[in-house]
Design a protein around this motif. Structure first.
Motif, PDB file in Angstrom:
ATOM      1  N   LEU A  29     -36.645 -44.212 -44.604  1.00 39.08           N
ATOM      2  CA  LEU A  29     -36.589 -45.308 -45.574  1.00 39.08           C
ATOM      3  C   LEU A  29     -35.640 -46.404 -45.095  1.00 39.08           C
ATOM      4  CD1 LEU A  29     -37.209 -46.581 -48.323  1.00 39.08           C
ATOM      5  CD2 LEU A  29     -35.427 -45.123 -49.318  1.00 39.08           C
ATOM      6  N   GLU A  30     -34.508 -46.014 -44.565  1.00 40.63           N
ATOM      7  CA  GLU A  30     -33.556 -47.001 -44.045  1.00 40.63           C
ATOM      8  C   GLU A  30     -34.175 -47.815 -42.919  1.00 40.63           C
ATOM      9  OE1 GLU A  30     -30.320 -44.379 -43.028  1.00 40.63           O
ATOM     10  OE2 GLU A  30     -29.111 -45.144 -44.694  1.00 40.63           O
ATOM     11  N   SER A  31     -34.960 -47.156 -42.086  1.00 38.02           N
ATOM     12  CA  SER A  31     -35.583 -47.846 -40.956  1.00 38.02           C
ATOM     13  C   SER A  31     -36.619 -48.871 -41.412  1.00 38.02           C
ATOM     14  CB  SER A  31     -36.232 -46.837 -40.001  1.00 38.02           C
ATOM     15  OG  SER A  31     -37.418 -46.283 -40.559  1.00 38.02           O
ATOM     16  N   VAL A  32     -37.176 -48.645 -42.602  1.00 36.93           N
ATOM     17  CA  VAL A  32     -38.145 -49.606 -43.151  1.00 36.93           C
ATOM     18  C   VAL A  32     -37.434 -50.885 -43.575  1.00 36.93           C
ATOM     19  CG1 VAL A  32     -39.811 -50.026 -44.995  1.00 36.93           C
ATOM     20  CG2 VAL A  32     -39.685 -47.775 -43.932  1.00 36.93           C
ATOM     21  N   LEU A  33     -36.187 -50.741 -44.003  1.00 33.71           N
ATOM     22  CA  LEU A  33     -35.464 -51.867 -44.581  1.00 33.71           C
ATOM     23  C   LEU A  33     -34.624 -52.603 -43.544  1.00 33.71           C
ATOM     24  CD1 LEU A  33     -34.295 -49.916 -47.764  1.00 33.71           C
ATOM     25  CD2 LEU A  33     -36.143 -51.610 -47.646  1.00 33.71           C
ATOM     26  N   VAL A  34     -35.218 -52.887 -42.404  1.00 33.43           N
ATOM     27  CA  VAL A  34     -34.471 -53.532 -41.320  1.00 33.43           C
ATOM     28  C   VAL A  34     -34.913 -54.979 -41.114  1.00 33.43           C
ATOM     29  CG1 VAL A  34     -34.038 -51.367 -40.125  1.00 33.43           C
ATOM     30  CG2 VAL A  34     -36.112 -52.660 -39.598  1.00 33.43           C
ATOM     31  N   SER A  35     -35.855 -55.444 -41.888  1.00 36.56           N
ATOM     32  CA  SER A  35     -36.384 -56.799 -41.703  1.00 36.56           C
ATOM     33  C   SER A  35     -35.294 -57.844 -41.916  1.00 36.56           C
ATOM     34  CB  SER A  35     -37.538 -57.056 -42.687  1.00 36.56           C
ATOM     35  OG  SER A  35     -37.981 -58.388 -42.581  1.00 36.56           O
ATOM     36  N   LYS A  36     -35.217 -58.805 -40.994  1.00 38.14           N
ATOM     37  CA  LYS A  36     -34.255 -59.898 -41.126  1.00 38.14           C
ATOM     38  C   LYS A  36     -34.851 -61.068 -41.904  1.00 38.14           C
ATOM     39  CE  LYS A  36     -31.812 -58.711 -36.869  1.00 38.14           C
ATOM     40  NZ  LYS A  36     -31.349 -59.163 -35.540  1.00 38.14           N
ATOM     41  N   ASP A  37     -36.132 -61.001 -42.139  1.00 41.59           N
ATOM     42  CA  ASP A  37     -36.825 -62.016 -42.928  1.00 41.59           C
ATOM     43  C   ASP A  37     -36.617 -61.692 -44.404  1.00 41.59           C
ATOM     44  OD1 ASP A  37     -38.588 -63.597 -44.338  1.00 41.59           O
ATOM     45  OD2 ASP A  37     -40.231 -63.344 -42.926  1.00 41.59           O
ATOM     46  N   VAL A  38     -35.874 -62.553 -45.109  1.00 42.67           N
ATOM     47  CA  VAL A  38     -35.517 -62.298 -46.507  1.00 42.67           C
ATOM     48  C   VAL A  38     -36.756 -62.109 -47.378  1.00 42.67           C
ATOM     49  CG1 VAL A  38     -34.380 -63.212 -48.564  1.00 42.67           C
ATOM     50  CG2 VAL A  38     -33.335 -63.524 -46.315  1.00 42.67           C
ATOM     51  N   LYS A  39     -37.743 -62.978 -47.218  1.00 47.10           N
ATOM     52  CA  LYS A  39     -38.951 -62.889 -48.026  1.00 47.10           C
ATOM     53  C   LYS A  39     -39.670 -61.561 -47.786  1.00 47.10           C
ATOM     54  CE  LYS A  39     -43.326 -65.210 -49.050  1.00 47.10           C
ATOM     55  NZ  LYS A  39     -44.220 -66.365 -48.704  1.00 47.10           N
ATOM     56  N   SER A  40     -39.794 -61.180 -46.513  1.00 44.92           N
ATOM     57  CA  SER A  40     -40.469 -59.921 -46.189  1.00 44.92           C
ATOM     58  C   SER A  40     -39.695 -58.741 -46.741  1.00 44.92           C
ATOM     59  CB  SER A  40     -40.616 -59.777 -44.670  1.00 44.92           C
ATOM     60  OG  SER A  40     -41.440 -60.792 -44.155  1.00 44.92           O
ATOM     61  N   LEU A  41     -38.369 -58.791 -46.656  1.00 48.09           N
ATOM     62  CA  LEU A  41     -37.538 -57.697 -47.143  1.00 48.09           C
ATOM     63  C   LEU A  41     -37.698 -57.516 -48.643  1.00 48.09           C
ATOM     64  CD1 LEU A  41     -35.437 -55.534 -46.568  1.00 48.09           C
ATOM     65  CD2 LEU A  41     -33.655 -57.279 -46.821  1.00 48.09           C
ATOM     66  N   LEU A  42     -37.742 -58.627 -49.376  1.00 50.97           N
ATOM     67  CA  LEU A  42     -37.924 -58.553 -50.826  1.00 50.97           C
ATOM     68  C   LEU A  42     -39.283 -57.951 -51.176  1.00 50.97           C
ATOM     69  CD1 LEU A  42     -36.418 -61.994 -51.947  1.00 50.97           C
ATOM     70  CD2 LEU A  42     -35.387 -59.727 -52.185  1.00 50.97           C
ATOM     71  N   GLU A  43     -40.307 -58.341 -50.429  1.00 54.62           N
ATOM     72  CA  GLU A  43     -41.644 -57.802 -50.669  1.00 54.62           C
ATOM     73  C   GLU A  43     -41.696 -56.300 -50.374  1.00 54.62           C
ATOM     74  OE1 GLU A  43     -44.145 -60.167 -48.221  1.00 54.62           O
ATOM     75  OE2 GLU A  43     -44.223 -61.866 -49.609  1.00 54.62           O
ATOM     76  N   ILE A  44     -41.043 -55.895 -49.287  1.00 52.61           N
ATOM     77  CA  ILE A  44     -41.024 -54.479 -48.919  1.00 52.61           C
ATOM     78  C   ILE A  44     -40.289 -53.668 -49.975  1.00 52.61           C
ATOM     79  CG2 ILE A  44     -40.114 -52.814 -47.249  1.00 52.61           C
ATOM     80  CD1 ILE A  44     -40.576 -55.001 -45.098  1.00 52.61           C
ATOM     81  N   ARG A  45     -39.140 -54.174 -50.421  1.00 48.79           N
ATOM     82  CA  ARG A  45     -38.384 -53.474 -51.468  1.00 48.79           C
ATOM     83  C   ARG A  45     -39.217 -53.308 -52.735  1.00 48.79           C
ATOM     84  NH1 ARG A  45     -32.621 -56.612 -51.052  1.00 48.79           N
ATOM     85  NH2 ARG A  45     -31.716 -55.433 -49.321  1.00 48.79           N
ATOM     86  N   SER A  46     -39.893 -54.377 -53.117  1.00 45.34           N
ATOM     87  CA  SER A  46     -40.721 -54.327 -54.331  1.00 45.34           C
ATOM     88  C   SER A  46     -41.811 -53.272 -54.197  1.00 45.34           C
ATOM     89  CB  SER A  46     -41.340 -55.701 -54.589  1.00 45.34           C
ATOM     90  OG  SER A  46     -42.176 -55.672 -55.719  1.00 45.34           O
ATOM     91  N   MET A  47     -42.454 -53.229 -53.039  1.00 44.31           N
ATOM     92  CA  MET A  47     -43.521 -52.261 -52.810  1.00 44.31           C
ATOM     93  C   MET A  47     -42.971 -50.833 -52.829  1.00 44.31           C
ATOM     94  SD  MET A  47     -45.850 -51.812 -49.392  1.00 44.31           S
ATOM     95  CE  MET A  47     -44.348 -51.488 -48.470  1.00 44.31           C
ATOM     96  N   LEU A  48     -41.817 -50.631 -52.220  1.00 46.14           N
ATOM     97  CA  LEU A  48     -41.205 -49.299 -52.179  1.00 46.14           C
ATOM     98  C   LEU A  48     -40.762 -48.840 -53.567  1.00 46.14           C
ATOM     99  CD1 LEU A  48     -39.104 -49.642 -48.899  1.00 46.14           C
ATOM    100  CD2 LEU A  48     -41.072 -48.140 -49.252  1.00 46.14           C
ATOM    101  N   ARG A  49     -40.272 -49.767 -54.383  1.00 50.09           N
ATOM    102  CA  ARG A  49     -39.871 -49.411 -55.742  1.00 50.09           C
ATOM    103  C   ARG A  49     -41.050 -48.868 -56.538  1.00 50.09           C
ATOM    104  NH1 ARG A  49     -36.696 -55.062 -56.364  1.00 50.09           N
ATOM    105  NH2 ARG A  49     -34.737 -54.471 -55.313  1.00 50.09           N
ATOM    106  N   VAL A  50     -42.173 -49.565 -56.427  1.00 50.39           N
ATOM    107  CA  VAL A  50     -43.381 -49.116 -57.133  1.00 50.39           C
ATOM    108  C   VAL A  50     -43.793 -47.728 -56.645  1.00 50.39           C
ATOM    109  CG1 VAL A  50     -45.833 -49.561 -57.511  1.00 50.39           C
ATOM    110  CG2 VAL A  50     -44.196 -51.454 -57.572  1.00 50.39           C
ATOM    111  N   LEU A  51     -43.788 -47.554 -55.338  1.00 52.33           N
ATOM    112  CA  LEU A  51     -44.166 -46.262 -54.744  1.00 52.33           C
ATOM    113  C   LEU A  51     -43.238 -45.146 -55.221  1.00 52.33           C
ATOM    114  CD1 LEU A  51     -45.611 -44.402 -52.701  1.00 52.33           C
ATOM    115  CD2 LEU A  51     -44.021 -45.281 -50.950  1.00 52.33           C
TER     116      LEU A  51
END
Length: 230
Positions: A29-51
């Motif tokens: 999970l930590e390795s997923v959250l390595v994006s330096k792109d703020v927009k992409s990181l927010l989208e990934i977090r949102s998707m992971l929260r739902v999951l």
């Protein structure tokens, strides 16, 4: 989302579905959250929260009849996972779930006893994150006259602050009522049926949070007060 991140998300989902709640899964999970792109990181977090919300609900139902140790281990995993994706609501709900479970079972297992420091820390976390009524109830329910004077004074100040904030921002009414019932049950040392206790605390906690969000939305849009948000 890059192909590499997509593969890591798929691996993390697979770990959850295979019920592997361990440090390796958290590292994925930590390795997923390595994006330096703020927009992409927010989208990934949102998707992971739902999951994770979906998976955690299913898992908590599955382990309803398991031992206290097994339940606490799984809850701790999800607390850490939700903390990584910055889902404060779910993190606090599951922390409360663990404290309630331990408090109900400590009569037969003294090592599960919840200390006043743990209740105080959780109440402060609730206060810091805007759950004022919940904090006020916890400060009231878990204060102890045998504590040192300095600690008692600290609790009183935090309790008064929580009460004042709750009065000015009337939120969490349903969750506060539930907490009050829980406190009374704990005082009388009654055991709850384990079949559905796991999901109830989290759902009631989140129900109060949703009410707060709806009130904030009404205020921002200047809607009439008589509109029902349910």
């Amino acid at each position: 989302m890059s192909e590499e991140i997509s593969e890591r998300v798929s691996l993390f989902r697979s770990q959850l579905q295979n019920r592997r709640f361990d440090d390796r899964t958290l590292r994925i999970l930590e390795s997923v959250l390595v994006s330096k792109d703020v927009k992409s990181l927010l989208e990934i977090r949102s998707m992971l929260r739902v999951l994770m919300r979906s998976e955690s609900v299913s898992v908590l139902r599955e382990i309803a009849e398991k031992s206290v140790d097994q339940k606490l281990s799984v809850v701790e995993f999800f607390v850490n996972a939700f903390a990584l994706v910055r889902d404060v609501e779910s993190c606090l709900a599951l922390k409360y779930e663990a404290l309630v479970l331990r408090d109900l079972k400590h009569v037969n297992h003294q090592w599960l006893r919840v200390s006043y420091e743990e209740w105080l820390t959780f109440a402060e976390d609730s206060l810091d994150n805007g759950f004022h009524s919940i904090a006020a109830k916890l400060f009231l329910s878990h204060s102890c006259t045998l504590l040192e004077a300095e600690v008692i004074e600290r609790i009183k100040k935090l309790r008064d602050m929580a009460r004042a904030l709750a009065a000015s921002h009337s939120v969490q009414a349903q969750a506060a009522e539930y907490l009050n019932r829980k406190a009374n049950q704990q005082t009388s040392k009654r055991e709850l049926h384990s079949s559905d206790s796991s999901h109830l605390a989290s759902s009631m906690f989140r129900s109060g949070i949703k009410k707060r969000n709806m009130q904030q939305l009404r205020k921002s849009r200047s809607l009439p007060k008589n509109i029902n948000g349910s």
